[in-house]
Design a protein around this motif. Structure first.
Motif, PDB file in Angstrom:
ATOM      1  N   HIS A 128      28.317  12.637 129.529  1.00  0.00           N
ATOM      2  CA  HIS A 128      29.041  13.347 128.464  1.00  0.00           C
ATOM      3  C   HIS A 128      28.172  13.481 127.217  1.00  0.00           C
ATOM      4  CE1 HIS A 128      33.049  13.918 130.199  1.00  0.00           C
ATOM      5  NE2 HIS A 128      32.798  12.807 130.887  1.00  0.00           N
ATOM      6  N   ALA A 129      27.419  12.435 126.903  1.00  0.00           N
ATOM      7  CA  ALA A 129      26.517  12.511 125.751  1.00  0.00           C
ATOM      8  C   ALA A 129      25.404  13.525 125.997  1.00  0.00           C
ATOM      9  CB  ALA A 129      25.917  11.129 125.459  1.00  0.00           C
ATOM     10  N   ALA A 130      24.945  13.630 127.238  1.00  0.00           N
ATOM     11  CA  ALA A 130      23.904  14.609 127.579  1.00  0.00           C
ATOM     12  C   ALA A 130      24.413  16.032 127.362  1.00  0.00           C
ATOM     13  CB  ALA A 130      23.457  14.412 129.027  1.00  0.00           C
ATOM     14  N   VAL A 131      25.624  16.302 127.809  1.00  0.00           N
ATOM     15  CA  VAL A 131      26.194  17.645 127.614  1.00  0.00           C
ATOM     16  C   VAL A 131      26.361  17.938 126.134  1.00  0.00           C
ATOM     17  CG1 VAL A 131      28.297  19.030 127.970  1.00  0.00           C
ATOM     18  CG2 VAL A 131      27.295  17.759 129.883  1.00  0.00           C
ATOM     19  N   GLN A 132      26.826  16.970 125.361  1.00  0.00           N
ATOM     20  CA  GLN A 132      26.978  17.184 123.926  1.00  0.00           C
ATOM     21  C   GLN A 132      25.629  17.438 123.257  1.00  0.00           C
ATOM     22  OE1 GLN A 132      29.940  17.484 122.138  1.00  0.00           O
ATOM     23  NE2 GLN A 132      28.423  18.307 120.702  1.00  0.00           N
ATOM     24  N   ALA A 133      24.601  16.687 123.672  1.00  0.00           N
ATOM     25  CA  ALA A 133      23.265  16.892 123.105  1.00  0.00           C
ATOM     26  C   ALA A 133      22.754  18.293 123.417  1.00  0.00           C
ATOM     27  CB  ALA A 133      22.298  15.838 123.650  1.00  0.00           C
ATOM     28  N   ALA A 134      23.035  18.777 124.634  1.00  0.00           N
ATOM     29  CA  ALA A 134      22.624  20.138 124.992  1.00  0.00           C
ATOM     30  C   ALA A 134      23.341  21.167 124.120  1.00  0.00           C
ATOM     31  CB  ALA A 134      22.902  20.392 126.466  1.00  0.00           C
ATOM     32  N   HIS A 135      24.630  21.000 123.928  1.00  0.00           N
ATOM     33  CA  HIS A 135      25.367  21.939 123.075  1.00  0.00           C
ATOM     34  C   HIS A 135      24.858  21.889 121.638  1.00  0.00           C
ATOM     35  CE1 HIS A 135      28.980  21.895 126.070  1.00  0.00           C
ATOM     36  NE2 HIS A 135      28.063  22.791 126.397  1.00  0.00           N
ATOM     37  N   ASP A 136      24.505  20.686 121.179  1.00  0.00           N
ATOM     38  CA  ASP A 136      23.969  20.555 119.816  1.00  0.00           C
ATOM     39  C   ASP A 136      22.654  21.314 119.653  1.00  0.00           C
ATOM     40  OD1 ASP A 136      26.134  18.976 119.171  1.00  0.00           O
ATOM     41  OD2 ASP A 136      25.033  17.075 119.306  1.00  0.00           O
ATOM     42  N   LYS A 137      21.913  21.498 120.759  1.00  0.00           N
ATOM     43  CA  LYS A 137      20.635  22.225 120.725  1.00  0.00           C
ATOM     44  C   LYS A 137      20.811  23.699 121.121  1.00  0.00           C
ATOM     45  CE  LYS A 137      16.926  20.352 120.580  1.00  0.00           C
ATOM     46  NZ  LYS A 137      15.932  19.959 119.573  1.00  0.00           N
ATOM     47  N   ASP A 138      22.054  24.178 121.186  1.00  0.00           N
ATOM     48  CA  ASP A 138      22.348  25.565 121.591  1.00  0.00           C
ATOM     49  C   ASP A 138      21.827  25.866 122.992  1.00  0.00           C
ATOM     50  OD1 ASP A 138      23.737  26.301 119.263  1.00  0.00           O
ATOM     51  OD2 ASP A 138      21.846  26.665 118.213  1.00  0.00           O
ATOM     52  N   MET A 139      21.973  24.897 123.873  1.00  0.00           N
ATOM     53  CA  MET A 139      21.630  25.065 125.288  1.00  0.00           C
ATOM     54  C   MET A 139      22.915  25.289 126.076  1.00  0.00           C
ATOM     55  SD  MET A 139      19.005  21.840 125.622  1.00  0.00           S
ATOM     56  CE  MET A 139      18.932  21.941 127.414  1.00  0.00           C
ATOM     57  N   SER A 140      22.821  26.056 127.149  1.00  0.00           N
ATOM     58  CA  SER A 140      23.934  26.173 128.084  1.00  0.00           C
ATOM     59  C   SER A 140      23.833  25.059 129.111  1.00  0.00           C
ATOM     60  CB  SER A 140      23.911  27.542 128.782  1.00  0.00           C
ATOM     61  OG  SER A 140      24.181  28.572 127.855  1.00  0.00           O
ATOM     62  N   VAL A 141      24.947  24.811 129.802  1.00  0.00           N
ATOM     63  CA  VAL A 141      25.032  23.722 130.767  1.00  0.00           C
ATOM     64  C   VAL A 141      25.522  24.259 132.104  1.00  0.00           C
ATOM     65  CG1 VAL A 141      26.210  21.543 131.325  1.00  0.00           C
ATOM     66  CG2 VAL A 141      25.460  21.999 128.974  1.00  0.00           C
ATOM     67  N   LEU A 142      24.873  23.816 133.167  1.00  0.00           N
ATOM     68  CA  LEU A 142      25.365  24.008 134.535  1.00  0.00           C
ATOM     69  C   LEU A 142      25.820  22.640 135.010  1.00  0.00           C
ATOM     70  CD1 LEU A 142      25.824  25.224 137.314  1.00  0.00           C
ATOM     71  CD2 LEU A 142      23.350  25.075 137.718  1.00  0.00           C
ATOM     72  N   LEU A 143      27.107  22.492 135.285  1.00  0.00           N
ATOM     73  CA  LEU A 143      27.692  21.203 135.647  1.00  0.00           C
ATOM     74  C   LEU A 143      28.167  21.234 137.091  1.00  0.00           C
ATOM     75  CD1 LEU A 143      28.872  18.380 134.836  1.00  0.00           C
ATOM     76  CD2 LEU A 143      30.963  19.621 134.207  1.00  0.00           C
ATOM     77  N   LEU A 144      27.721  20.260 137.888  1.00  0.00           N
ATOM     78  CA  LEU A 144      28.181  20.108 139.265  1.00  0.00           C
ATOM     79  C   LEU A 144      28.971  18.814 139.358  1.00  0.00           C
ATOM     80  CD1 LEU A 144      24.996  21.332 139.401  1.00  0.00           C
ATOM     81  CD2 LEU A 144      25.736  21.634 141.750  1.00  0.00           C
ATOM     82  N   THR A 145      30.247  18.919 139.741  1.00  0.00           N
ATOM     83  CA  THR A 145      31.114  17.754 139.811  1.00  0.00           C
ATOM     84  C   THR A 145      31.746  17.644 141.198  1.00  0.00           C
ATOM     85  OG1 THR A 145      33.098  18.951 139.100  1.00  0.00           O
ATOM     86  CG2 THR A 145      31.723  17.984 137.363  1.00  0.00           C
ATOM     87  N   GLY A 146      32.393  16.497 141.431  1.00  0.00           N
ATOM     88  CA  GLY A 146      33.165  16.285 142.641  1.00  0.00           C
ATOM     89  C   GLY A 146      34.430  15.543 142.307  1.00  0.00           C
ATOM     90  N   GLY A 147      35.373  15.557 143.224  1.00  0.00           N
ATOM     91  CA  GLY A 147      36.610  14.815 143.037  1.00  0.00           C
ATOM     92  C   GLY A 147      37.412  15.309 141.848  1.00  0.00           C
TER      93      GLY A 147
END
Length: 199
Positions: A128-147
């Motif tokens: 979750h902190a990684a995704v927030q850090a990416a958003h803080d840097k104006d990066m997009s995120v590709l998220l792969l989840t399960g369950g």
């Protein structure tokens, strides 16, 4: 008895593949377009995961930097490490839940793409902190989840892409994430090189 149980693994994966093929084709296509847009604009992919999912991040970056099935120039992709060496002098580094975020803050640039392999870790603070850090840097995120996705959908921005595998079993999720990576790498190559290659 044992053979039937072994066969069940194959049947279970085949059934799950059939169930999700149509639903995941759109987000994988969107992910490929986002990756190509990032790479052709001079950006890079950063990839991360925890535990066994970190291996998927390594696999993706190797396929992009080296090759998937076709020869092509190397693409900029970096797998982030789940741990950092202790600095000289023994100073304390960032807290474990901030290790990935620290690397993203240092290496990420606006327009880069972060690929996160979350597996069944819907509440992992480091991811979750990684995704927030990416958003803080104006990066997009590709998220792969399960369950159960838990709070993940609320953490994503409009420009992010989500590839969910609705299985509670970690081996099935990992298998489908690898299948999604195969489709993603093929789609990236098709956009960059055209369709003259393996199908």
């Amino acid at each position: 008895m044992l053979e039937a149980r072994i066969q069940h693994h194959f049947f279970e994966t085949a059934d799950l593949l059939n169930q999700v093929a149509e639903a995941l084709s759109r987000p994988i296509s969107e992910a490929a377009q986002a990756a190509v847009g990032c790479l052709t604009a001079g950006g890079k992919l950063l990839a991360c995961g925890q535990g066994a999912d970190a291996d998927l991040a390594q696999w993706l970056c190797a396929a992009l930097m080296l090759r998937f099935e076709r020869e092509r120039p190397s693409l900029a992709a970096v797998a982030l490490g789940p741990a950092l060496a202790r600095p000289l002098g023994g100073q304390a580094g960032p807290a474990p839940e901030l290790l990935l975020a620290t690397q993203i803050s240092a290496l990420g640039q606006p327009g880069d793409l972060l690929v996160v392999f979350a597996g069944l870790l819907s509440t992992d603070p480091a991811l979750h902190a990684a995704v927030q850090a990416a958003h803080d840097k104006d990066m997009s995120v590709l998220l792969l989840t399960g369950g159960d996705p838990g709070p993940w959908p609320d953490r994503l921005a409009e420009t992010d892409v989500w590839i969910p595998v609705a299985s509670p079993r970690a081996p099935r999720v990992r298998e489908l994430h690898l299948m999604a990576l195969h489709a993603l790498c093929d789609a990236i190559d098709i956009q960059l090189l055209g369709e003259d290659g393996p199908a």
